[in-house]
Write an enzyme that holds these catalytic residues in place. Structure first.
Site: not given
Length: 600
Positions: A492-494
């Site tokens: 998700l962060e990526l």
């Protein structure tokens, strides 16, 4: 009896051509061998030798010589023999005035022939060579033409004008023939042979000659004539050739002209070197003499008496009789005094004259040693700069950024410098917290946001993650074999970082390869964005020092910071902690919603 007479004549002749002790016997003057060259006759054809003594009528004239009591004798030195033999005349070998006739010639006639003119008080002799050629010795351009042994004569005919071709030496055999000679003509051009009758309205045979009424380009080439006649009941013949050349009409201008140098041309010369001055002249076709020459201070080279000056002449072009001639004046060891001389090139023929002066200019010599040293130093400096840049390009880039880079804190409203995304396991997490966070916050002065450390419990992970990424200037992704499986928070962060980088442009994603990962092990999002993302590789202990290449490469990708002292770092750290606590209390009072704080 005849043998006795021949021997007697031979002995008398030998006595005449050698010096005698008898006072009344004249010494014979020997002119050597004739410079006219070897006379060639084809075997089986009629031929003759003309005594070279009579080639200059002002010196020797046959009629005047007979009136003065001179007699002409012929001798022969056969090939391979050392002793001269008198000529025995017969129906095949005969003498007529100054000529010795061979009707016909045979192969054994080849050799050295001597003609002697003498009387009681004087004697002169000269030798000449005869070569009887066989048919197989001649190379022909065409099979239809008869072979020719004699030298080819030349005739120039202007375009669209007429000319009568006479077979060479035809008049010489007319008085020897018992009937009117018959002449057959052939034309050879462009490896094609035209047999008689090849004439048309523009070319016709007129008696023994060939009349060309209107000269065209196709009529040029080699014309071969064969003369056949009867003598004492025997059929004899000989063959001659004429090279017909097409030339420009005489109605065109015929004055010579100088093509080079032009009036404004300047020759560049150097002292101590050899100078070449080129002169090119055009001579229209004329049946007259022409000349091209140089003068130095009004004197021709033969009168200049200076061995440094010479000339080289050559023909450059022949365009239907119009000659383009070149004359190059060569000056060896050119000196400064030669610049003050007057150089003129001149051309002339029977129709006109033209001259042109050559202008000279000294070439400025470049300082070769100084130029070479300067060029060498420049190349060394360039090579040195290239090596320095190749080795220290990171240091140079960091110095440039420290002096001219802009601080992004003054150009955006972001709250955090770095958001770190990593795989949640003991090894990666320890690297992030103990190494990355410590150096970025304490040594480099960056504000770092780590979700697991700085977020408060009870909030929505998705919303908080997107908010953290949106408020950060860089997203630092720690790539390892266990990073970003499907559905994990790291993925998700990526995705949030890549989307923010693609949409707004104020966010950049940096890849830190903590451990080697095969290309197949990279998640799909990383494989797609790898080309546009910066990758910094961690190399274990080699990267632990702050001066290592890893930290220099990472600082290039991070925002610009100018922090020079530890006190300033402590002040920033204390200020960030105070602001975080104040923001937490304020946000709690305003709203019951979960508030997360990323302390620097």
């Amino acid at each position: 009896m005849s043998s006795y007479v021949s021997t007697l004549v031979f002995l008398c002749s030998v006595a005449a051509v050698t010096q005698s002790n008898h006072l009344t016997e004249p010494m014979c003057y020997d002119w050597g061998e004739s410079s006219n060259g070897t006379v060639s006759v084809l075997e089986g054809e009629a031929g003759w030798l003309s005594c070279p003594l009579f080639s200059h009528p002002s010196v020797y004239n046959y009629t005047s010589a007979q009136s003065a009591g001179h007699n002409l004798f012929w001798y022969r030195l056969p090939e391979g023999h050392d002793l001269e033999q008198p000529i025995t005349y017969s129906s095949r070998l005969s003498k007529d005035r100054e000529r010795l006739w061979l009707q016909p010639a045979v192969a054994e006639d080849s050799g050295l022939y001597i003609c002697m003119l003498r009387n009681k008080s004087s004697c002169s002799k000269i030798a000449m060579r005869l070569k009887v050629l066989r048919h197989e010795d001649l190379v022909q351009d065409s099979d239809c033409q008869p072979p020719v042994a004699a030298a080819t004569s030349s005739v120039a005919i202007p375009f669209q004008e007429g000319h009568l071709l006479d077979c060479p030496d035809l008049q010489d055999v007319t008085k020897m023939a018992d009937s009117e000679p018959n002449v057959t003509w052939y034309h050879v051009t462009n490896n094609q042979c035209f047999k008689p009758p090849f004439w048309d309205n523009n070319r016709q045979q007129k008696g023994p000659g060939l009349m060309i009424y209107n000269m065209f380009l196709m009529f040029r080439g080699l014309y071969v004539c064969t003369v056949t006649y009867l003598r004492r009941g025997r059929t004899l013949n000989f063959t001659r050739s004429i090279d017909v050349i097409a030339v420009h009409s005489p109605s065109l201008p015929k004055e010579p002209s100088i093509l080079r140098p032009s009036r404004n041309h300047v020759f560049t010369v150097r002292q101590g070197m050899e100078a070449h001055l080129q002169c090119v002249g055009l001579f229209p076709y004329l049946e007259s003499s022409w000349d091209i020459w140089w003068t130095v201070d009004g004197k021709t080279l033969d009168k200049l008496a200076d061995p440094r000056f010479s000339k080289i002449n050559r023909q450059m072009k022949d365009d239907y009789g119009d000659r383009t001639e070149e004359s190059v004046l060569v000056i060896q060891d050119f000196v400064s005094e030669d610049l003050r001389r007057q150089y003129n090139c001149s051309v002339k023929n029977s129709r006109g004259f033209e001259t042109r002066s050559a202008q000279l200019q000294e070439e400025v010599s470049l300082p070769s040693v100084e130029l070479g040293c300067g060029l060498g130093v420049t190349l060394v400096l360039m090579l040195l700069l290239f090596v320095v840049y190749h080795v220290f390009w990171l240091e140079l880039l960091l110095i440039y950024r420290s002096w001219f880079g802009s601080d992004e804190r003054h150009t955006d409203d972001k709250e955090y410098d770095v958001y770190i995304s990593y795989a949640r396991n003991s090894e990666d997490e320890q690297f992030v917290l103990s190494t990355l966070r410590k150096v970025l916050e304490n040594d480099l002065g960056y504000s770092v946001c780590i979700f697991d450390r700085d977020s408060l419990p009870g909030g929505t992970i998705t919303d908080e993650t997107l908010s953290f990424v949106a408020r950060s200037r860089r997203v630092l992704v720690v790539v390892s074999p266990g990073y970003a499986t499907q559905g994990s928070q790291a993925l998700l962060e990526l995705k949030a970082g890549i989307d923010g980088m693609a949409l707004s442009g104020d966010l950049r994603v940096i890849l830190v390869q903590f451990k080697p990962v095969r290309w197949q092990g990279w998640v799909r999002e990383l494989r797609r964005a790898r080309v546009a993302l910066a990758l910094v590789q961690w190399q274990g202990d080699k990267s632990s020092e702050l001066t290592s290449r890893f930290w220099k490469r990472l600082r290039v990708e991070l925002p610009v910071r100018r922090v020079s002292s530890s006190k300033e770092l402590m002040r920033l750290h204390s200020q960030n902690s105070t602001n975080s606590q104040t923001g937490l209390i304020t946000d709690t009072v305003k709203t019951p919603q979960k508030v997360f704080n990323c302390a620097a």
